[in-house]
Scaffold this active site. Structure first.
Site, PDB file in Angstrom:
ATOM      1  CG  ASN A  31      -0.301  10.521  -3.837  1.00 41.70           C
ATOM      2  OD1 ASN A  31      -0.840  11.468  -4.103  1.00 41.70           O
ATOM      3  ND2 ASN A  31      -1.069   9.456  -3.384  1.00 41.70           N
ATOM      4  CG  PHE A  45      -1.865  -1.234   1.435  1.00 39.00           C
ATOM      5  CD1 PHE A  45      -2.960  -1.187   0.640  1.00 39.00           C
ATOM      6  CD2 PHE A  45      -1.445  -2.360   1.711  1.00 39.00           C
ATOM      7  CE1 PHE A  45      -3.799  -2.004   0.659  1.00 39.00           C
ATOM      8  CE2 PHE A  45      -2.592  -3.478   1.697  1.00 39.00           C
ATOM      9  CZ  PHE A  45      -3.698  -3.314   1.120  1.00 39.00           C
ATOM     10  CD  GLU A  46      -0.944   5.765  -2.916  1.00 40.36           C
ATOM     11  OE1 GLU A  46      -1.706   5.515  -3.423  1.00 40.36           O
ATOM     12  OE2 GLU A  46      -0.366   7.133  -3.014  1.00 40.36           O
ATOM     13  CG  PHE A  47       0.141   6.768   2.083  1.00 43.35           C
ATOM     14  CD1 PHE A  47       0.814   8.028   2.056  1.00 43.35           C
ATOM     15  CD2 PHE A  47      -1.264   6.649   1.273  1.00 43.35           C
ATOM     16  CE1 PHE A  47       0.321   9.094   1.145  1.00 43.35           C
ATOM     17  CE2 PHE A  47      -1.489   7.753   0.630  1.00 43.35           C
ATOM     18  CZ  PHE A  47      -0.783   8.888   0.480  1.00 43.35           C
ATOM     19  N   GLY A  48       3.043   3.103   2.857  1.00 45.24           N
ATOM     20  CA  GLY A  48       4.125   2.332   3.581  1.00 45.24           C
ATOM     21  C   GLY A  48       3.614   1.014   4.074  1.00 45.24           C
TER      22      GLY A  48
END
Lengths: 254, 325, 325, 254
Positions: free
Chosen positions: B134, A51-54
């Protein structure tokens, strides 16, 4: 004989069957989350969700509703930040990425920025988010789309996430990493892939009770129609049970 | 190493690394002073009309919502914003205080395209949208955090994203590949919500770090809100857990449930009805205004907000929290 | 964005990001396999004559000394090395296995210039020394870790460091300042010692992280040695403590006291007499050889080394450890 | 009347008195560590020591022997990595840096790489380490040197760490951050600073019982000699007590 199911459930099942076991995969909000959970409970138990935020390598016991929420690193391998995740993709460690958008063109380019002129848009959309990054760095990407002629267009209003751009060799010419690109589109009507020689979208297999003409009529550009068009299996009873009882029991998405 | 292509997007926040160095030298004390303030005090002191401001992480996850609401409450205008945002930026857009956007994603996640964004941009109220992915916006902050003018990436190449950004494509002088150079982003003000901080601003975060490390190092004024204020002895016992050291921080606000209706990993889960309420009400300008009146403008401060939400609902969120197991 | 100046130093380790991507795609399994090996097995499988190899952190601090000694024991030659090093690289230089150096600092800290370095370089045995600052070599790894061909910096400008490096000076196209572009560094082999790892290679480090995160992401083959092997459940309980995820790792070696005679934060302090013994003996080539015979070549493995050091001395080191207080 | 003391003890005391309270300072191995500890126990209780491999704000209770050892983040504010520390310096957060070297020239440039030709050196030295970075990014740097004509040379064999390079404006012309540069040299004979107009090293104050001629004789270039040359106070009894009993009781350095 399978029971009743919704278009969404069918799309989830068709998408889930595309996951390859033992691979890393960027998961976005919505259908990809359900598809990833379904895959990990069926054909891809060793799937590594990213998942992109970590969050990486989570055990998806509860359905995430956002790409940053704690469920995206529940019993995870690591919980770092967006730079580490995206740099991992830029280094070639992420095999698959799921994408969405308001428009898709014959080369699999996606638009999630504006409908109409950028500076005076008819409709402002959320923006690229991680979409452009996923489409640039992942080895293979899969798009999930509502299938109608307003969404399957000859040319996207704003090229947000790179598919094959203008065709064969265009990604490499633009400087995108060699060997990357879109491989499939899961729509409400069918499963599409891309013709290797032209990089144009090609009908692969139809959802139950959908005809080739129906797909053509709902596609705003000329879709490559192969001699053999397959059929997508409807959701199995077990797939539906998993979806409805284990994955999304509160019917948050489905 | 010629420029092969340049985005036509405006650099909404021009930067000067030497001026940033001078700022960091003269405006950032190395002393361990007490920086505890209320939301009102911190926002009044450090936010100003027209400033370039950003929030981390985003609306439903470890987001400085109590600070974001206070920004609306104090009625600033013409803000220039980078986002990456959900509820927090949507509130700002609905309140009509945003003039320019370095936009990556402003959406309601599963609930789709935010009507507030559409109204604000399509009406021209938001004058400028410069597009970034992003990762790109995070890397722009990372460039500033590293003290360098740009970072290269292979994102955005070949797309309209590059064209409508302020990036420049060059050929790498070492291997000849094409890369996009992303200009450093130095924010005037950054708002970051953390799990624990001491009164000096030393911060600990649990779970994913999002882009907190980068943003904290890429801004001139940093307001921290924290679920818990801990003694500096705790910080010094675990120096390897300090993600944001005090010398980067200008204000520390004690904000329990500061991310509500969003979640805070290991402390409380998200308040789905609370989120849905915004989704529903923001469908019309009137509804959005009603929400703002009810949850922001009509309330004195974060404490009043928490009273309105009520102990029971907050407790329900706590029970939904992620646990370490 | 023309090149204003180019260092004359050789790029000892040429790189190709696309080839690195392909390597990471095809040679790095995403599966959670058991990677536990002995020092002998790991070094034999992944190190080879002429490879470009690096160690983290350095000689007296969290250094993979048991792996470094095994490299000498297996008699590899013509190694190309980046350092940043103290005892570990000094041992390699004394053993005559280093052909080329991307050198930042090889010294004995308070004990001064290493005679082994002088002998190896002044005799021409080390054919090439390319100069970098400590930050620059770390940033070169960081570039590779980010998957980009270079990172800019304001280090090395105006000095012979730039001239004898492989960096290039350009004018920033955004603000016009001069920056040095540092080429990415992708190591063939990296050796990193950590506090805890599971059998798959998920690693936790306490105290300073040095440049472990960057090096782990900038190499093709990564050998981890760990003071303790922990169950994967422990890793999954604290995903926010994983600094090196398993998919980067090729081998995991259980190496208690693996940093000896150097220290390991919170576990054991440095063995000053042990360090001084090398300092004294390495003053002459004969003495250095004697040390190598006694502590490396004459011993079968790390276990034999620990037996030679003896429980009591190791216990003394444990008592000297840093404590969290 | 002060008691007996060594040259090293004197240098440590003179260096310690240069620390400004409430500032950040890069500390290298050796004399800077002792000077920083002495300063923090006397004139600079709010000194923030920074060690290049990640330790910041440590309480220096025990003398570090290496820039990465645990004592460099003992009860510290943060323990991160070298990139974070050096980037913090590059952003302008580090006020002072202490440097050393085998050679120094009139403009404060230092050499720690090679004596003689780089590719065929008479003597190979350890290398820049963090020296070049500290000299490039810190606002002000202070060098600690043995004072003799072999070390104080007209031109360093290898310009490792930038002082004023070739003189006024040269740092800025090279691209180094404006407003940075060397401010002092603490030697075994005296304390030097730099003449603002020329950026050349200037005698500031002499150690006890050292003469101007002695300094000149031991300097391989023409040192600027001002009309007024000060005198450095010998170590006080308290300074010596702190050094010998609290800071380095095992006499590791002194």
């Amino acid at each position: 004989m399978s029971e009743e199911y919704s278009k969404t459930e069918l799309m989830i099942c068709v998408a889930a069957r595309l996951f390859e076991d033992g691979t890393t995969c960027f998961i976005g909000t919505g259908i990809p989350m359900l598809a990833a959970m379904l895959a990990s409970k069926t054909t891809a138990p060793n799937l590594v969700p990213v998942f992109e935020f970590g969050g990486t390598g989570a055990i998806l016991e509860e359905l995430p509703r956002a790409v940053g929420e704690a469920r995206t690193f529940h019993k995870g391998i690591s919980a770092l930040g967006i730079c580490d995740t995206m740099e991992t993709a830029q280094r070639g460690f992420i095999d698959y990425g799921f994408l969405g958008g308001a428009q898709i063109d014959p080369y699999g380019n996606l638009n999630s920025v504006t409908i109409g002129d950028h500076d005076h848009p008819k409709a402002r959309l959320p923006g690229s988010g991680g979409g452009n990054d996923v489409g640039s760095h992942c080895w293979q990407t899969i798009a999930i789309m509502q299938h109608d002629a307003r969404r399957f267009v000859p040319r996207v209003d704003f090229l947000t996430t790179p598919g094959f751009l203008t065709g064969p060799g265009a990604r490499e010419a633009a400087g995108l990493p060699p060997g990357t690109g879109p491989i499939a589109v899961v729509s409400t009507l069918a499963l599409m892939d891309y013709e290797p020689e032209t990089c144009r979208m090609r009908l692969k297999s139809l959802h139950p009770s959908v005809t080739v003409d129906e797909v053509k009529a709902n596609t705003g550009f000329e879709l490559v129609i192969p001699a053999q068009v397959g059929k997508n299996e409807p959701p199995s009873a077990e797939e539906l049970r998993l979806l409805r009882e284990e994955i999304d029991p509160t019917r948050f998405y489905i | 190493m010629e420029i092969l292509e340049s985005g036509i997007g405006e650099i909404i926040q021009p930067f000067d690394l030497d001026e940033f160095r001078e700022w960091n030298r003269t405006r950032k004390s190395r002393k361990l002073t007490d920086k505890l303030m209320t939301e009102q005090e911190a926002i009044r002191e450090f936010v100003y009309d027209g400033c370039y401001i950003g929030t981390e992480l985003y609306g439903t996850v470890r987001c400085p919502m109590s600070l974001a609401r206070e920004v609306v409450r104090q009625g600033f205008k013409d803000l220039r914003v980078c986002g990456q945002g959900v509820l927090e930026l949507d509130l700002w857009l609905a309140a009509g205080i945003v003039k320019k956007l370095d936009i990556t994603y402003i959406g309601l996640e599963v609930y789709g395209i935010p009507p507030s964004l559409r109204r604000a941009v399509e009406s021209g109220q938001v004058e400028t949208c410069v597009e970034w992915s992003n990762a790109s916006i995070s890397w722009r902050m990372k460039a500033a955090a590293m003290g360098v003018p740009f970072l290269p990436t292979r994102s955005m190449l070949g797309t309209d994203m590059l064209k409508y950004s302020a990036a420049k494509v060059v050929e790498d002088p070492f291997t000849g590949i094409k890369v996009a150079l992303l200009p450093a982003l130095i924010l005037d003000v950054a708002l970051i919500h953390v799990h624990r901080a001491d009164k000096h601003g030393n911060c600990q975060i649990e779970g994913i770090s999002g882009f907190a490390l980068e943003m904290a190092r890429a801004c001139k004024r940093l307001i921290i809100s924290a679920e818990e204020i801990i003694p500096t002895e705790e910080i010094r016992k675990y120096p390897d857990r300090t993600m944001i050291p005090y010398y980067l921080v200008d204000a520390v606000v004690h904000a329990p449930y500061g991310s509500h209706p969003g979640e805070m990993a290991y402390l409380y889960g998200r308040d789905e009805p609370g989120i849905k309420e915004w989704v529903e009400m923001s469908k019309t300008a009137e509804g959005a205004q009603e929400y703002l009146d009810k949850y922001v403008l009509g309330l004195k401060d974060h404490e009043a907000y928490l009273q309105l939400i009520g102990k029971q609902r907050l407790q329900e969120c706590v029970e939904l929290r992620e646990k370490r197991e």
